[in-house]
Design an enzyme around this catalytic site. Structure first.
Site, mmCIF file in Angstrom:
data_model
loop_
_atom_site.group_PDB
_atom_site.id
_atom_site.type_symbol
_atom_site.label_atom_id
_atom_site.label_comp_id
_atom_site.label_asym_id
_atom_site.label_seq_id
_atom_site.Cartn_x
_atom_site.Cartn_y
_atom_site.Cartn_z
ATOM 1 N N SER A 27 0.817 -1.223 0.000
ATOM 2 C CA SER A 27 0.000 0.000 0.000
ATOM 3 C C SER A 27 0.850 1.272 0.000
ATOM 4 O O SER A 27 0.553 2.204 -0.764
ATOM 5 C CB SER A 27 -0.950 0.011 1.200
ATOM 6 O OG SER A 27 -2.019 -0.875 0.973
ATOM 7 N N LYS A 33 -10.561 -4.143 10.776
ATOM 8 C CA LYS A 33 -11.581 -3.460 9.966
ATOM 9 C C LYS A 33 -12.903 -3.276 10.713
ATOM 10 O O LYS A 33 -13.587 -2.274 10.529
ATOM 11 C CB LYS A 33 -11.785 -4.203 8.649
ATOM 12 C CG LYS A 33 -10.570 -4.056 7.739
ATOM 13 C CD LYS A 33 -10.723 -4.749 6.411
ATOM 14 C CE LYS A 33 -9.422 -4.567 5.629
ATOM 15 N NZ LYS A 33 -9.455 -5.184 4.310
ATOM 16 N N ALA A 41 -15.605 -14.530 6.227
ATOM 17 C CA ALA A 41 -16.605 -13.524 6.599
ATOM 18 C C ALA A 41 -16.002 -12.536 7.596
ATOM 19 O O ALA A 41 -16.693 -11.980 8.442
ATOM 20 C CB ALA A 41 -17.841 -14.197 7.183
ATOM 21 N N GLY A 45 -13.287 -9.026 7.941
ATOM 22 C CA GLY A 45 -13.410 -7.673 7.406
ATOM 23 C C GLY A 45 -13.452 -7.655 5.889
ATOM 24 O O GLY A 45 -14.272 -6.958 5.284
ATOM 25 N N ALA A 46 -12.586 -8.423 5.248
ATOM 26 C CA ALA A 46 -12.528 -8.405 3.781
ATOM 27 C C ALA A 46 -13.760 -9.072 3.176
ATOM 28 O O ALA A 46 -14.388 -8.523 2.263
ATOM 29 C CB ALA A 46 -11.252 -9.083 3.296
ATOM 30 N N PRO A 55 -18.956 -20.694 11.520
ATOM 31 C CA PRO A 55 -20.188 -20.536 10.729
ATOM 32 C C PRO A 55 -21.072 -19.381 11.187
ATOM 33 O O PRO A 55 -21.676 -18.697 10.354
ATOM 34 C CB PRO A 55 -20.894 -21.894 10.928
ATOM 35 C CG PRO A 55 -19.808 -22.849 11.285
ATOM 36 C CD PRO A 55 -18.790 -22.052 12.049
ATOM 37 N N ALA A 56 -21.141 -19.139 12.505
ATOM 38 C CA ALA A 56 -22.041 -18.089 13.002
ATOM 39 C C ALA A 56 -21.719 -16.735 12.383
ATOM 40 O O ALA A 56 -22.611 -15.918 12.127
ATOM 41 C CB ALA A 56 -21.947 -18.011 14.522
ATOM 42 N N TYR A 110 -1.628 -11.473 -1.871
ATOM 43 C CA TYR A 110 -0.711 -11.370 -3.005
ATOM 44 C C TYR A 110 0.711 -11.595 -2.492
ATOM 45 O O TYR A 110 0.936 -11.682 -1.293
ATOM 46 C CB TYR A 110 -0.847 -10.007 -3.702
ATOM 47 C CG TYR A 110 -0.654 -8.833 -2.776
ATOM 48 C CD1 TYR A 110 -1.746 -8.238 -2.146
ATOM 49 C CD2 TYR A 110 0.612 -8.321 -2.506
ATOM 50 C CE1 TYR A 110 -1.576 -7.174 -1.284
ATOM 51 C CE2 TYR A 110 0.789 -7.252 -1.649
ATOM 52 C CZ TYR A 110 -0.302 -6.676 -1.032
ATOM 53 O OH TYR A 110 -0.130 -5.631 -0.165
HETATM 54 P P1 NAP Z 1 -9.887 -10.654 9.336
HETATM 55 O O1 NAP Z 1 -10.939 -9.607 9.528
HETATM 56 O O2 NAP Z 1 -8.877 -10.896 10.387
HETATM 57 O O3 NAP Z 1 -10.687 -12.012 9.033
HETATM 58 C C1 NAP Z 1 -9.985 -13.193 8.810
HETATM 59 C C2 NAP Z 1 -10.913 -14.204 8.181
HETATM 60 O O4 NAP Z 1 -10.159 -15.347 7.794
HETATM 61 C C3 NAP Z 1 -12.013 -14.707 9.111
HETATM 62 O O5 NAP Z 1 -13.149 -14.987 8.323
HETATM 63 C C4 NAP Z 1 -11.396 -15.990 9.669
HETATM 64 O O6 NAP Z 1 -12.362 -16.933 10.102
HETATM 65 C C5 NAP Z 1 -10.696 -16.505 8.460
HETATM 66 N N1 NAP Z 1 -9.551 -17.396 8.725
HETATM 67 C C6 NAP Z 1 -8.427 -17.092 9.399
HETATM 68 N N2 NAP Z 1 -7.567 -18.149 9.357
HETATM 69 C C7 NAP Z 1 -8.170 -19.113 8.634
HETATM 70 C C8 NAP Z 1 -7.802 -20.411 8.242
HETATM 71 N N3 NAP Z 1 -6.601 -20.928 8.574
HETATM 72 N N4 NAP Z 1 -8.671 -21.134 7.498
HETATM 73 C C9 NAP Z 1 -9.870 -20.624 7.139
HETATM 74 N N5 NAP Z 1 -10.279 -19.378 7.489
HETATM 75 C C10 NAP Z 1 -9.437 -18.639 8.227
HETATM 76 O O7 NAP Z 1 -9.029 -10.385 7.996
HETATM 77 P P2 NAP Z 1 -9.537 -9.637 6.683
HETATM 78 O O8 NAP Z 1 -9.343 -8.186 6.837
HETATM 79 O O9 NAP Z 1 -10.866 -10.181 6.358
HETATM 80 O O10 NAP Z 1 -8.460 -10.114 5.580
HETATM 81 C C11 NAP Z 1 -8.513 -11.421 5.028
HETATM 82 C C12 NAP Z 1 -7.455 -11.582 3.938
HETATM 83 O O11 NAP Z 1 -7.747 -10.754 2.826
HETATM 84 C C13 NAP Z 1 -6.035 -11.218 4.370
HETATM 85 O O12 NAP Z 1 -5.137 -12.166 3.825
HETATM 86 C C14 NAP Z 1 -5.809 -9.870 3.727
HETATM 87 O O13 NAP Z 1 -4.440 -9.632 3.465
HETATM 88 C C15 NAP Z 1 -6.596 -10.030 2.442
HETATM 89 N N6 NAP Z 1 -7.009 -8.734 1.863
HETATM 90 C C16 NAP Z 1 -6.442 -8.319 0.710
HETATM 91 C C17 NAP Z 1 -6.820 -7.117 0.165
HETATM 92 C C18 NAP Z 1 -6.213 -6.644 -1.114
HETATM 93 O O14 NAP Z 1 -6.299 -5.457 -1.417
HETATM 94 N N7 NAP Z 1 -5.620 -7.504 -1.919
HETATM 95 C C19 NAP Z 1 -7.776 -6.319 0.781
HETATM 96 C C20 NAP Z 1 -8.367 -6.799 1.964
HETATM 97 C C21 NAP Z 1 -7.955 -7.997 2.499
HETATM 98 P P3 NAP Z 1 -12.977 -16.877 11.607
HETATM 99 O O15 NAP Z 1 -14.151 -15.941 11.546
HETATM 100 O O16 NAP Z 1 -13.357 -18.294 11.875
HETATM 101 O O17 NAP Z 1 -11.883 -16.391 12.520
#
Ligand code: NAP
Length: 285
Positions: A16, A65, A127, A129-130, A153-154, A223
């Site tokens: 970023s 997020k 489910a 932040g992303a 799941p919840a 990425y």
């Molecule tokens: P977050 O809010 O911390 O949420 C993490 C999510 O991943 C939750 O749904 C969590 O499930 C799940 N999870 C974590 N470890 C797991 C595993 N080993 N197996 C299956 N599910 C798992 O993170 P986020 O902000 O959503 O970001 C998620 C990903 O998207 C990150 O890798 C981030 O770098 C990427 N991202 C990329 C961009 C981009 O611009 N390219 C933008 C946004 C995000 P639980 O609910 O069960 O904990």
């Protein structure tokens, strides 16, 4: 010099700062964009400290997020729906929150990758932040069906329930469930989006390969090297694979527009970033 930054944990891998600095150069904006590693219990304090230093806004990444959305005094409709924000703008009347993840990913898939989403069956994994941020704009692209699958799941049920009215209005069959639900393991999807942080954490792909119909499009939001196992998995099973670099650039361009009032062109920036990642000796800090 106007100050911006990325707040998250981890942030070391993030492109970023490079991307926003490049946008600033292209559009002639005087600004400096930093990245800060925030302690897991220190998000609100980090935002307050950055504002006190004169920060004008910030991007927010894993795992803050939801906290960013909760901290806002003004939330955009997409933040209200997602209950997650990746873009904060600091103003005299408070903290304005938006979410550019979804529009960024949709633009990368449909415009940069040329993959249509209308009428497709989509599996959205994650489910957090992303995943929550992506779901609204995904529904607006009017796929036939979206299965939102999450390790807990919840959380998928709650995010899907918040989006039920939007899904109905767009004519999309939306379901929230766990990763091992029959809707996932017995489903065959045209598009599989990994919005979980499984790749970031070095975990395996959290769904079986049978979810991919032959020739499916599979995209990991991660990425860089951490996305490679997902890309290898997708290609080994006959899918067209894409990482999250295009989404990074497109969501950044939307954040930049919110802060600076101008949307930078993204094609050349994405091409430059791809070259950097492919040829590490070209990487700049
Ligand atoms: P977050 O809010 O911390 O949420 C993490 C999510 O991943 C939750 O749904 C969590 O499930 C799940 N999870 C974590 N470890 C797991 C595993 N080993 N197996 C299956 N599910 C798992 O993170 P986020 O902000 O959503 O970001 C998620 C990903 O998207 C990150 O890798 C981030 O770098 C990427 N991202 C990329 C961009 C981009 O611009 N390219 C933008 C946004 C995000 P639980 O609910 O069960 O904990």
């Amino acid at each position: 010099m106007d100050l911006y930054c990325l707040l998250g944990h981890p942030v070391e891998h993030s492109k970023s700062p490079w991307t926003h600095q490049r946008f600033a150069g292209i559009t002639g904006q005087r600004m400096f964009y930093d990245k800060r590693l925030v302690p897991l219990d220190g998000f609100a304090a980090a935002v307050a400290a950055f504002r006190a230093e004169g920060g004008r806004g910030c991007n927010v990444t894993v795992p803050f997020k939801a906290e960013a959305a909760a901290l806002a005094t003004h939330a955009s409709p997409r933040v209200v729906l997602a209950q997650a924000s990746n873009t904060l703008r600091f103003a005299a009347d408070g903290v304005h929150a938006d979410n550019t993840d979804g529009v960024g990913l949709m633009r990368d898939i449909t415009h940069n990758a040329g993959v249509p989403l209308a009428g497709q069956r989509v599996l959205l994994i994650g489910a957090g932040g992303a995943g929550a941020g992506v779901l609204g704009p995904l529904l607006e692209a009017q796929p036939a069906a979206v299965v939102l699958a999450n390790r807990t799941p919840a959380r998928a049920h709650a995010v899907a329930a918040r989006h039920a009215a939007l899904a109905a209005a767009q004519g999309v069959d939306l379901q929230g469930c766990g990763l091992d639900d029959p809707a996932v393991v017995d489903g065959r999807f045209d598009v599989v989006l990994n919005a979980s942080s499984s790749s970031l954490q070095g975990g395996g792909v959290p769904v079986p390969a049978q979810v991919l119909r032959p020739g499916a499009f599979a995209c990991d939001l991660m990425y860089g090297p951490a996305a490679q196992p997902f890309l290898d998995w997708a290609r080994a099973h006959g899918a067209v694979a894409r990482d999250g670099l295009g989404m990074l650039v497109e969501q950044a361009a939307e954040s930049f527009r919110i802060w600076r009032g101008v949307r930078p062109a993204t094609d050349a920036v994405l091409a430059e970033l791809r070259q950097q990642l492919a040829q590490p000796h070209l990487r700049r800090p």
